[in-house]
Each structure stands twice: as structure tokens, then as C-alpha cells.
Scaffold this active site. Structure first.
Site, PDB file in Angstrom:
ATOM      1  N   ARG A  49       0.837  -1.202   0.000  1.00 52.69           N
ATOM      2  CA  ARG A  49       0.000   0.000   0.000  1.00 52.69           C
ATOM      3  C   ARG A  49       0.863   1.240   0.000  1.00 52.69           C
ATOM      4  O   ARG A  49       0.967   1.951   0.994  1.00 52.69           O
ATOM      5  CB  ARG A  49      -0.929  -0.061   1.192  1.00 52.69           C
ATOM      6  CG  ARG A  49      -1.865  -1.219   0.980  1.00 52.69           C
ATOM      7  CD  ARG A  49      -3.116  -1.055   1.693  1.00 52.69           C
ATOM      8  NE  ARG A  49      -4.175  -1.627   0.903  1.00 52.69           N
ATOM      9  CZ  ARG A  49      -5.347  -1.922   1.373  1.00 52.69           C
ATOM     10  NH1 ARG A  49      -5.635  -1.661   2.631  1.00 52.69           N
ATOM     11  NH2 ARG A  49      -6.263  -2.443   0.608  1.00 52.69           N
ATOM     12  N   GLN A  98      -0.979   2.360  -5.929  1.00 51.09           N
ATOM     13  CA  GLN A  98      -2.425   2.519  -5.711  1.00 51.09           C
ATOM     14  C   GLN A  98      -3.260   2.079  -6.913  1.00 51.09           C
ATOM     15  O   GLN A  98      -4.290   1.434  -6.753  1.00 51.09           O
ATOM     16  CB  GLN A  98      -2.737   3.975  -5.381  1.00 51.09           C
ATOM     17  CG  GLN A  98      -3.034   4.157  -3.905  1.00 51.09           C
ATOM     18  CD  GLN A  98      -3.208   5.611  -3.518  1.00 51.09           C
ATOM     19  OE1 GLN A  98      -3.249   6.496  -4.370  1.00 51.09           O
ATOM     20  NE2 GLN A  98      -3.320   5.852  -2.238  1.00 51.09           N
ATOM     21  N   ASP A 118      -3.902  -1.762  -7.241  1.00 51.21           N
ATOM     22  CA  ASP A 118      -4.392  -2.445  -6.044  1.00 51.21           C
ATOM     23  C   ASP A 118      -5.757  -3.099  -6.279  1.00 51.21           C
ATOM     24  O   ASP A 118      -6.787  -2.433  -6.238  1.00 51.21           O
ATOM     25  CB  ASP A 118      -4.446  -1.394  -4.920  1.00 51.21           C
ATOM     26  CG  ASP A 118      -4.870  -1.967  -3.585  1.00 51.21           C
ATOM     27  OD1 ASP A 118      -5.208  -3.171  -3.521  1.00 51.21           O
ATOM     28  OD2 ASP A 118      -4.875  -1.215  -2.607  1.00 51.21           O
ATOM     29  N   SER A 171      -8.427  -2.787  -3.330  1.00 52.18           N
ATOM     30  CA  SER A 171      -9.183  -1.536  -3.263  1.00 52.18           C
ATOM     31  C   SER A 171     -10.252  -1.470  -4.347  1.00 52.18           C
ATOM     32  O   SER A 171     -11.396  -1.125  -4.076  1.00 52.18           O
ATOM     33  CB  SER A 171      -8.263  -0.329  -3.418  1.00 52.18           C
ATOM     34  OG  SER A 171      -7.418  -0.237  -2.308  1.00 52.18           O
TER      35      SER A 171
END
Ligand code: NAD
Length: 376
Positions: free
Chosen positions: A122, A127, A130, A133
Site C-alpha cells: 500500500r 495505488q 491495487d 481496493s
């Protein structure tokens, strides 16, 4: 020329696909050839013709895998099905490394370099890669929609000539990516929303979404970013204080969405049968952690259980219930990862051994399991 293979998922209930026509085009733009197994996108509303129009070859599994350098998948494929690919080919997927530990050994034996996308660190740079997420966000939304659909009442307050309908009270437990989206969705539907977490940083996030923060006050929770933003197992003292807090709050709730997870461990138990018994008949609980053992006593995967007049729902694979959107985002996560490491001269992605991302996601290499979290 590097060859990318996109497999049709074989796990029961899996409807997603690991590449979209958009990402197929982008891989080709980088100089790759892309082969998609026939029918791979059908359950995510993508036809073989859509892939062909994007420039992919649409073929049988055997043809797709033949000389493949990179194999994309949503869930880890059966190691026995992996035949004919190039030596040291990459397998890029959500591989459930803790849950499917024996399968990781099998991948090592086949010679593939297995890269577990859920182990993505993370950090800001990662990001856009990911998968946890991107998939959790839509799961949080879907949990509220499903709870609303089985709830025998409306969410918003309505003043009509025939009388007033009161607003539903929704309580979100666990305010990570899924929980934040659940709060926003329940608010948009008109519910009165409250939420809780063990990480104190979430308090402000809850309030900024217009919901009420319900927090254990007398025992300290997790301050700061903890273990990379993830929660850990809480002390017995904290658990007792949390149980007391939940008991006093939950009896007044109509909708409860639980999302609490601890990486590599069973989900924490947040709601007991005795607490469910205090809720009004007709209330609905959606347990997003049901596949990890459940936050709610008595929840069963893919079933609606009725306890004390309260309906308890939970899907093993919530992202699979909105496959078109989750596939599009999952596909982009994989593309963002591969393109970030694309080496123009080599004409393929290259993972430096000393990169933080490599160390985190690489499970196997040269016939061996190499990941620290699995070897620990
Ligand atoms: P998660 O899915 O692991 O857990 C969901 C939530 O449950 C978390 O907020 C966790 O604190 C909470 N929880 C765990 N045990 C609990 C308990 N006993 N009682 C109540 N709540 C409990 O978490 P997640 O959605 O993956 O997100 C965790 C954090 O990581 C968030 O702050 C998120 O914004 C952050 N994050 C950062 C990045 C990045 O920087 N690249 C990417 C994704 C998420």
C-alpha cells in the site's frame, strides 16, 4: 514478441475476467500479442467479438497458453491446467496465497513465476495496481444495494398523504475501502448512517461523509497507519469494550453492513447471536467478511439466514455480482502494474529483484517459493 494469455475463470461463481477490450488494446499498443480464451468475458458482458475487435486472438485454452509469457487471471488457475507456456512465464492474478498455500507449491513446480496481486504493497506508486481496493469499493456499494433489496421497508424518509415513512438506520462496521463506499451508498439512498472501526484515523473520514462515528472511548484503538493501513487482532480488553458498545447501538439499527478483515487471519467476530436477538424483526445484516469466516455469528456464504427475524446475507464473492464494472477495474489494475514495469528495449515487463513491489508480490521463482510472508 511477448505473448499475454487471458484465461476463462474456472472457479465456481466467478464471473469476472482479467482483461477488457480496453486493456487488450493497450497491451497491443505496448507491442504484445494477446490471446483470450473463447468465452472468457461472457459472464462480464464482453463477447469474443469485442476482444477480436480490440485485436486479440480468441482461441481455446491450449492455444492461448502455448508459448505464453504472461498469464492473466482473476483467481489462480488449476496448476495442472498450466501447460505449454514459456519457461518462467508470469502468472498474474489474485492467488489467495494464505488460503491456497498448497497450490503455491504446485505453481513453483510448474516453473511459473506466480505474482499475487493482493500482496501489492500500500504505497502511493502502487495505488492504481491495487485489486483489493478496486474490488472492495464496488463490494461496499453492492452490499448496501442487496441489503436494501431484501429489506421490507424503504431507506429514505418519505412524507406522503397517507402518512410518513421513517428513514432506515444503517450501521457500517469496518471503515476501510468497502466500508467508506457502503457509508456513501447508504447515505445516497437516504438512510441515517453511523459507522465504527478500530483505527482512529477513520473517525474523521466517517464524519466527512456525513455519518455518525461510534467509537470505543475507554480503551485505545489503533492510532496512526499501523501495519500498512491494515488492522491487527485487538486485545481482549478492547474486544470487551467494543462488544458493549455494539450491544447498546445495534438494537436500534435496521441495516448493518460488516466489512472487518485482518490480513492472513480469520475475520474478527463483531456481532453475536445474542446481539442479533436485540434487533427489530425485519432488520438486515450483510456480512462482507463471510468468506473469511464472517463478522457475524450464524452468517452462511451465499445464503439468506433468518435469525430472530433478522435476515443475514453474505456472498462468498461479492465482486462477482457486478462483474462488468469489477472486471473493468481489475483489468486496469493488471495493466497499470505490467505497463509500469514495461522495459521498452526488452519488449516486455521486467521486475527488478530489489523493487519493493517485486518483493511483496512474487510468490515463486525458478521452481521455488520465495515470498517472505509465506516462508515466515
Ligand atoms: P480491510 O479490508 O483489511 O479491513 C476493513 C476494515 O475493517 C478496516 O478499516 C479495518 O480497520 C477494519 N477492522 C478490522 N478489524 C476490526 C474490528 N475488530 N472492528 C472494527 N473494524 C475492524 O481494510 P481496507 O479496506 O483494505 O483498508 C484499510 C486501510 O488501508 C484504509 O485506511 C485504506 O484507505 C488504506 N488503503 C491504502 C492504500 C494505499 O495507500 N495504496 C490502498 C488501499 C487502502
Amino acid at each position: 514478441m511477448v505473448k499475454i494469455a487471458v484465461l476463462k475463470e474456472t472457479a465456481a461463481g466467478e464471473t469476472r475476467v482479467s482483461a477488457s477490450p480496453e486493456t487488450v488494446k493497450k497491451y497491443i499498443g505496448l507491442g504484445a500479442t494477446v490471446a483470450v480464451e473463447a468465452g472468457a468475458g461472457l459472464s462480464a458482458s464482453i463477447s469474443d467479438a469485442d476482444y477480436a475487435a480490440a485485436g486479440a486472438l480468441v482461441e481455446t485454452a491450449t492455444a492461448v497458453l502455448k508459448n505464453a509469457d504472461i498469464i492473466l487471471s482473476v483467481q489462480g488457475p488449476d496448476p495442472k491446467a498450466l501447460k505449454g507456456m514459456s519457461a518462467g512465464a508470469w502468472l498474474v492474478a489474485g492467488l489467495d496465497p494464505f488460503g491456497q498455500r498448497a497450490r503455491v507449491d504446485e505453481y513453483a513446480k510448474t516453473g511459473v513465476e506466480a505474482l499475487a496481486m493482493e500482496f501489492m504493497p500500500r504505497i502511493t506508486r502502487a495505488q492504481s495496481m491495487d485489486i483489493l481496493s478496486s474490488q472492495s469499493n464496488l463490494s461496499g456499494y453492492k452490499a448496501v444495494i442487496e441489503a436494501a433489496s431484501v429489506y421490507g421497508r424503504a431507506f429514505p424518509m418519505m412524507m406522503t398523504a397517507a402518512g410518513t415513512v421513517s428513514a432506515a438506520k444503517a450501521f457500517i462496521m469496518g471503515v476501510g475501502v468497502a466500508g467508506l463506499q457502503a457509508i456513501a451508498t447508504a447515505r445516497r439512498l437516504g438512510a441515517q448512517v453511523s459507522a465504527t472501526d478500530v483505527r482512529s484515523a477513520t473517525k474523521e473520514q466517517i464524519e466527512s461523509l456525513g455519518a455518525k462515528a461510534i467509537f470505543v472511548e475507554n480503551v485505545a484503538g489503533i492510532e496512526g497507519e499501523g501495519a500498512g493501513g491494515y488492522a491487527t487482532e485487538m486485545s481482549d480488553e478492547y474486544k470487551a469494550a467494543q462488544a458493549e458498545l455494539v450491544s447498546s447501538h445495534i438494537a436500534k439499527q435496521d441495516i448493518v453492513i460488516t466489512t472487518a478483515l485482518i490480513p492472513g487471519r480469520p475475520a474478527p467476530r463483531l456481532i453475536s447471536d445474542a446481539q442479533i436477538a436485540t434487533m427489530k424483526p425485519g432488520s438486515v445484516i450483510f456480512d462482507l467478511a463471510v468468506a473469511q469466516g464472517g463478522n457475524v455469528e450464524g452468517s452462511k456464504a451465499d445464503e439468506i439466514v433468518v435469525k430472530h427475524g433478522v435476515r443475514i446475507i453474505g456472498y462468498t464473492n461479492t465482486p462477482a455480482h457486478l462483474a462488468a464494472d469489477t472486471s473493468a477495474l481489475f483489468s486496469r489494475n493488471l495493466f497499470n502494474f505490467l505497463s509500469a514495469f514495461w522495459d521498452k528495449e526488452a519488449g516486455k515487463p521486467v521486475l527488478p529483484d530489489d523493487d519493493e513491489i517485486t518483493a511483496a508480490i512474487r510468490l515463486t521463482k525458478d521452481g521455488k517459493v520465495v515470498n517472505d510472508r509465506l516462508l515466515a
